[in-house]
Design a protein around this motif. Structure first.
Motif, PDB file in Angstrom:
ATOM      1  N   LEU A   8      51.440  50.524  55.178  1.00  0.00           N
ATOM      2  CA  LEU A   8      50.860  51.477  54.225  1.00  0.00           C
ATOM      3  C   LEU A   8      51.241  52.900  54.595  1.00  0.00           C
ATOM      4  O   LEU A   8      51.516  53.733  53.724  1.00  0.00           O
ATOM      5  CB  LEU A   8      49.333  51.326  54.193  1.00  0.00           C
ATOM      6  N   GLN A  43      52.438  44.202  40.617  1.00  0.00           N
ATOM      7  CA  GLN A  43      51.623  43.369  41.498  1.00  0.00           C
ATOM      8  C   GLN A  43      51.220  44.121  42.765  1.00  0.00           C
ATOM      9  O   GLN A  43      50.081  43.993  43.228  1.00  0.00           O
ATOM     10  CB  GLN A  43      52.381  42.095  41.875  1.00  0.00           C
ATOM     11  N   LEU A  44      52.145  44.912  43.273  1.00  0.00           N
ATOM     12  CA  LEU A  44      51.811  45.745  44.437  1.00  0.00           C
ATOM     13  C   LEU A  44      50.631  46.664  44.108  1.00  0.00           C
ATOM     14  O   LEU A  44      49.664  46.761  44.872  1.00  0.00           O
ATOM     15  CB  LEU A  44      53.032  46.566  44.859  1.00  0.00           C
ATOM     16  N   LYS A  45      50.679  47.307  42.948  1.00  0.00           N
ATOM     17  CA  LYS A  45      49.587  48.195  42.554  1.00  0.00           C
ATOM     18  C   LYS A  45      48.297  47.406  42.366  1.00  0.00           C
ATOM     19  O   LYS A  45      47.218  47.870  42.747  1.00  0.00           O
ATOM     20  CB  LYS A  45      49.945  48.928  41.264  1.00  0.00           C
ATOM     21  N   LEU A  85      47.389  44.672  43.888  1.00  0.00           N
ATOM     22  CA  LEU A  85      46.854  44.307  45.204  1.00  0.00           C
ATOM     23  C   LEU A  85      46.245  45.526  45.901  1.00  0.00           C
ATOM     24  O   LEU A  85      45.218  45.419  46.567  1.00  0.00           O
ATOM     25  CB  LEU A  85      47.957  43.689  46.062  1.00  0.00           C
ATOM     26  N   LEU A  86      46.875  46.660  45.742  1.00  0.00           N
ATOM     27  CA  LEU A  86      46.328  47.875  46.350  1.00  0.00           C
ATOM     28  C   LEU A  86      44.974  48.217  45.722  1.00  0.00           C
ATOM     29  O   LEU A  86      44.038  48.595  46.419  1.00  0.00           O
ATOM     30  CB  LEU A  86      47.307  49.040  46.201  1.00  0.00           C
ATOM     31  N   ARG A  87      44.866  48.085  44.410  1.00  0.00           N
ATOM     32  CA  ARG A  87      43.577  48.352  43.754  1.00  0.00           C
ATOM     33  C   ARG A  87      42.511  47.380  44.252  1.00  0.00           C
ATOM     34  O   ARG A  87      41.359  47.765  44.484  1.00  0.00           O
ATOM     35  CB  ARG A  87      43.722  48.283  42.234  1.00  0.00           C
ATOM     36  N   ALA A  88      42.906  46.127  44.422  1.00  0.00           N
ATOM     37  CA  ALA A  88      41.949  45.143  44.929  1.00  0.00           C
ATOM     38  C   ALA A  88      41.519  45.520  46.350  1.00  0.00           C
ATOM     39  O   ALA A  88      40.323  45.498  46.685  1.00  0.00           O
ATOM     40  CB  ALA A  88      42.576  43.754  44.918  1.00  0.00           C
ATOM     41  N   TYR A  89      42.476  45.906  47.169  1.00  0.00           N
ATOM     42  CA  TYR A  89      42.181  46.308  48.546  1.00  0.00           C
ATOM     43  C   TYR A  89      41.225  47.494  48.562  1.00  0.00           C
ATOM     44  O   TYR A  89      40.308  47.568  49.384  1.00  0.00           O
ATOM     45  CB  TYR A  89      43.494  46.649  49.242  1.00  0.00           C
ATOM     46  N   LEU A  90      41.414  48.404  47.600  1.00  0.00           N
ATOM     47  CA  LEU A  90      40.623  49.635  47.558  1.00  0.00           C
ATOM     48  C   LEU A  90      39.380  49.520  46.694  1.00  0.00           C
ATOM     49  O   LEU A  90      38.600  50.470  46.603  1.00  0.00           O
ATOM     50  CB  LEU A  90      41.497  50.782  47.019  1.00  0.00           C
ATOM     51  N   ASN A  91      39.226  48.394  46.032  1.00  0.00           N
ATOM     52  CA  ASN A  91      38.102  48.207  45.116  1.00  0.00           C
ATOM     53  C   ASN A  91      38.117  49.237  43.981  1.00  0.00           C
ATOM     54  O   ASN A  91      37.071  49.777  43.603  1.00  0.00           O
ATOM     55  CB  ASN A  91      36.775  48.280  45.879  1.00  0.00           C
ATOM     56  N   ILE A  92      39.285  49.495  43.460  1.00  0.00           N
ATOM     57  CA  ILE A  92      39.446  50.384  42.318  1.00  0.00           C
ATOM     58  C   ILE A  92      39.655  49.527  41.076  1.00  0.00           C
ATOM     59  O   ILE A  92      40.489  48.618  41.093  1.00  0.00           O
ATOM     60  CB  ILE A  92      40.656  51.323  42.533  1.00  0.00           C
TER      61      ILE A  92
END
Lengths: 170, 170
Positions: free
Chosen positions: B27, B142-144, B146-153
């Motif tokens: 990251l 898909q990268l975005k 997964l990042l949103r999921a990681y960040l809870n956005i």
DNA sequence: TATTGTTATACTCTATAACTATA
DNA sequence: TATAGTTATAGAGTATAACAATA
């Protein structure tokens, strides 16, 4: 509550609008989130992320040239000079000047540096296996795979934890 | 060659070892790579990433409280004070104190601020649609995700560029 | 001439704590 | 007492350019 809270509840009802789909914005928040987890879990080891990456990279690439290390980690050479000096003063790294190019500097871990890496490896790997927030194992593996693709970093088959699930997704 | 080169050739033959599978490390490099692309492509607009995110967030959430903005963006409140003051001095933002809690500050864009956002939106969206390095459209989406999921956005269905491919992934 | 690492400087961002005014 | 924002200070990271030694 700690300043800068909202590490877990996240968005506080704010709408991110176009930023929701901004890769740079998401990577920025992701990095901050990951570093926060790093400090919470293994910050007590007293090694910052930048120093950690230098230690592991020199361990993995004995004799690596200082400038190569800097550009691999996207650390400016001027800053790398200071980091390496501090690590040299701490007795973790030593530097040699190769005969075939006496401008350059090669980096090696000292015995103490190798011991430090050995000491850190367990906690760091344990942290990495936890540090996935809300993502399950498969999602985390895929996130890492996509980041490596984005960064053009090889999958490193000699690396750790080669989860077979990682191969199956599409 | 520019200092810190290797933005495109990447690893210079260095082996990343355990860092290959470190989410925080990936990251961090990803964020640096994305910001470098940002500066290369729209840095000339004279708005830094942090300011950009404040402008867009206030535009999207008129009257948002300053502290909520700070924790949403993981910017320390002390630093947010300075950023907002600079943007106020630049005539982009104005502040009001609500009657129901006179400790707090609500933020609004001025007409000039709205004009600036309107002016930036095109170039920024164009940049975002390009800024995917080696990833194809589907991988980037898909990268975005997964990042949103990681960040809870949240996925923000009212957001831009709702690429149908984004939904198909496993 | 170009490159490697170093030094120096300035700036941005971060971390922390003390402070005010409100609640 | 607790919270929102401010101020002040110190430190880390970054950006830039000039420099010496070497190629």
């Amino acid at each position: 509550m700690r300043d800068g809270g909202g590490s877990d509840d996240g968005t506080l009802g704010v709408r991110f609008g176009p930023l929701t789909d901004s890769l740079g914005f998401l990577l920025r928040l992701g990095q901050l989130s990951a570093f926060e987890a790093y400090y919470d879990e293994i910050g007590a080891l007293g090694v910052r992320p930048g120093e950690m990456s230098v230690l592991f990279l020199v361990a993995e690439n004995p004799g690596v040239r200082q400038g190569v290390l800097a550009s691999s980690l996207r650390i400016k050479r001027a800053h790398m000079t200071k980091m390496i000096r501090a690590m040299e003063d701490a007795g973790l790294v030593h530097r040699t000047v190769p005969e075939d190019d006496r401008r350059s500097v090669e980096l090696w871990l000292t015995a103490a540096g190798r011991a430090r890496v050995a000491e850190l490896t367990g906690p760091v790997l344990a942290h990495e296996s936890r540090a996935q927030g809300r993502l399950d194992q498969r999602e985390a593996a895929q996130l890492k795979r996509l980041l490596r693709a984005y960064l053009n970093i090889p999958e490193d088959p000699s690396g750790p934890g080669h989860d077979p699930l990682e191969e199956s997704g599409s």
